[in-house]
Design an enzyme around this catalytic site. Structure first.
Site, mmCIF file in Angstrom:
data_model
loop_
_atom_site.group_PDB
_atom_site.id
_atom_site.type_symbol
_atom_site.label_atom_id
_atom_site.label_comp_id
_atom_site.label_asym_id
_atom_site.label_seq_id
_atom_site.Cartn_x
_atom_site.Cartn_y
_atom_site.Cartn_z
ATOM 1 C CD GLU A 84 -2.957 1.079 2.321
ATOM 2 O OE1 GLU A 84 -3.275 -0.040 2.782
ATOM 3 O OE2 GLU A 84 -3.467 2.146 2.696
ATOM 4 C CE LYS A 262 -6.337 -1.273 5.402
ATOM 5 N NZ LYS A 262 -5.528 -0.418 4.525
ATOM 6 C CG ASP A 278 0.742 -15.980 12.222
ATOM 7 O OD1 ASP A 278 -0.016 -15.304 11.507
ATOM 8 O OD2 ASP A 278 0.419 -17.089 12.690
ATOM 9 C CG HIS A 376 -3.555 7.107 -0.970
ATOM 10 N ND1 HIS A 376 -2.891 6.275 -0.116
ATOM 11 C CD2 HIS A 376 -4.304 6.314 -1.764
ATOM 12 C CE1 HIS A 376 -3.235 5.038 -0.391
ATOM 13 N NE2 HIS A 376 -4.087 5.032 -1.378
#
Ligand code: MEV
Length: 424
Positions: A84, A262, A278, A376
């Protein structure tokens, strides 16, 4: 023509090359696709084939480095594996804005993992619970007997908890063994202990043991980070107060909290992945911990200090290790750990918490000021330019046009690319 069948018998026993041939036939992959699969990058196909099943290739993800991080008085360069855009830049910016004020302070509650043993078909669950608790010394001996190496490293059994829960299958007696797994993430160690313990628990209580597996809600392994951003370093009181309003939204509303968290995990998972740990275990633990009050909420807490600084804290389960699994086997994970220079799993966990807090700061600041999209867009525009077919210098040129036009879309990129190539 019949649709091809996914029943590929013996697939798992085949060589990687033979598997690729069968998948190519099934999916119509051409030679270029097959060449891509064959070029496994830094992860040798032989090794990949030992890490997971049915391997046909590897998947490269960009590895970036977060700069400006000062944690507990020491400077770190933090490797982050993510697909991302803006995630790494966001951490760098957030860390720069608190660097002169001392950066991040971190701590850890311990390196203890919990495994659960489920006991059913007990007519007297409360009685059974006490009987299990009475066996603490035997339980310790059984657990520690499973892993002498862990014991030598200072780890091993630490605590015992037994709860009675009600379920649709009737009452269950749930035993938790709490084990210090030191520099290992510890899943294998505690799962082995739980499996070994199962028959004894059944024998002591007359019940039946079913599941014996760790919990990812590793709340005996909490990583903590805190940091203060001076108002003048972050653009003034209006920005700070806007960030507080944005945080209160996440605190009050699970729909917003999911996105807020998130964002935290954007940073957290990138470091977890880069170090071969993990990421799903850490994600599961984080979200379960965010719901521990019964209502899903923000993992971070934000306040304004007496001096007017913006103070953030993050505390959540962080089950990561330095030994075992892909952490040891994956060559790039080893490089990532070398880059970090961490000496213990605890140090790694604390760094990850600082990155998560920085990530959340950056998202709150962007959202409370210019919105997430502006930062972004520059990188995203490059992706779109590439999707439209731009190559080499064309990528930057087309991306700049898209940003200037405020239309970061593939159709616009195609038009701009055509114009560029035509010399217009
Ligand atoms: C995007 O990957 C992450 C954000 O949505 C996080 C947030 O909204 O806090 C920007």
């Amino acid at each position: 023509m019949n649709a091809p069948s996914s029943r590929l018998s013996g697939f798992h026993k085949q060589s990687v090359a033979d598997r690729v041939a069968r998948v190519a036939e099934f999916s119509g992959l051409d030679q270029a696709d097959r060449d891509l699969l064959a070029g496994s990058g830094h992860l040798d196909l032989e090794l990949a084939n030992r890490l997971v099943e049915n391997v046909v290739g590897t998947m490269n993800i960009p590895l970036g480095v977060a700069t400006n991080l000062r944690i507990d008085g020491r400077d770190y360069l933090v490797p982050m594996a993510t697909e991302e855009s803006s995630v790494i830049a966001a951490v760098c910016n957030a860390a720069r804005q608190c660097y002169d004020n001392g950066g991040f302070t971190t701590s850890m509650s311990g390196t203890q993992m919990i495994a659960q043993i489920q006991l059913v078909e007990v007519p007297d669950p409360e009685h059974a619970r006490i009987r299990i608790l009475e066996r603490r010394d035997e339980i310790r001996a059984i657990c520690d007997g499973c892993d002498p190496v862990l014991l030598k490293l200072g780890g091993g059994f630490r605590d015992l908890e037994v709860r009675v829960i009600q379920s649709r299958s009737g009452p269950m007696v749930i035993t938790h063994i709490v084990v210090d797994t030191r520099d290992a993430m510890g899943a294998n160690a505690v799962n082995t202990m739980a499996e070994k313990l199962g028959p004894s628990i059944a024998e002591w209580t007359g019940g039946r043991t079913y599941l014996r597996i760790l919990t990812n809600l590793a709340d005996r392994r909490l990583a903590r980070a805190r940091c203060e951003w001076r108002t003048e370093d972050i653009g003034g009181a209006e920005v700070r107060d806007g960030m507080m309003i944005a945080y209160h939204f996440a605190e009050a509303d699970p729909y917003r909290a999911a996105t807020h968290n998130k964002g935290i995990m954007n940073g957290v998972s990138a470091v977890v992945l880069a170090t071969g740990n993990d990421s799903r275990a850490v994600e599961a633990g984080a979200h379960a911990y965010a719901s521990r009050s019964g209502r899903y909420t923000s993992l971070t807490r934000w306040e304004v200090t007496r001096e007017g600084n913006l103070a953030g804290v993050l505390e959540f389960p962080m089950a990561v290790g330095l030994v075992g699994g892909a952490t040891k086997a994956h060559p790039m994970a080893q490089v990532a750990l070398k880059m970090l220079g961490v000496k213990s799993a605890e140090e790694l966990a604390r760094i990850i918490a600082a990155v998560g807090l920085a990530q959340n700061f950056a998202a709150l600041r962007a959202l409370a000021t210019e919105g997430a999209q502006r930062g972004h867009m520059a990188l995203h525009a490059q992706n779109i330019a590439m999707m439209a077919g731009a190559r080499g210098d064309e990528i930057d040129a087309v991306a700049k046009r898209l940003v200037a036009l405020g239309k970061v879309r593939v159709d616009v990129a195609e038009t701009e690319l055509a114009a560029l190539r035509a010399g217009r």
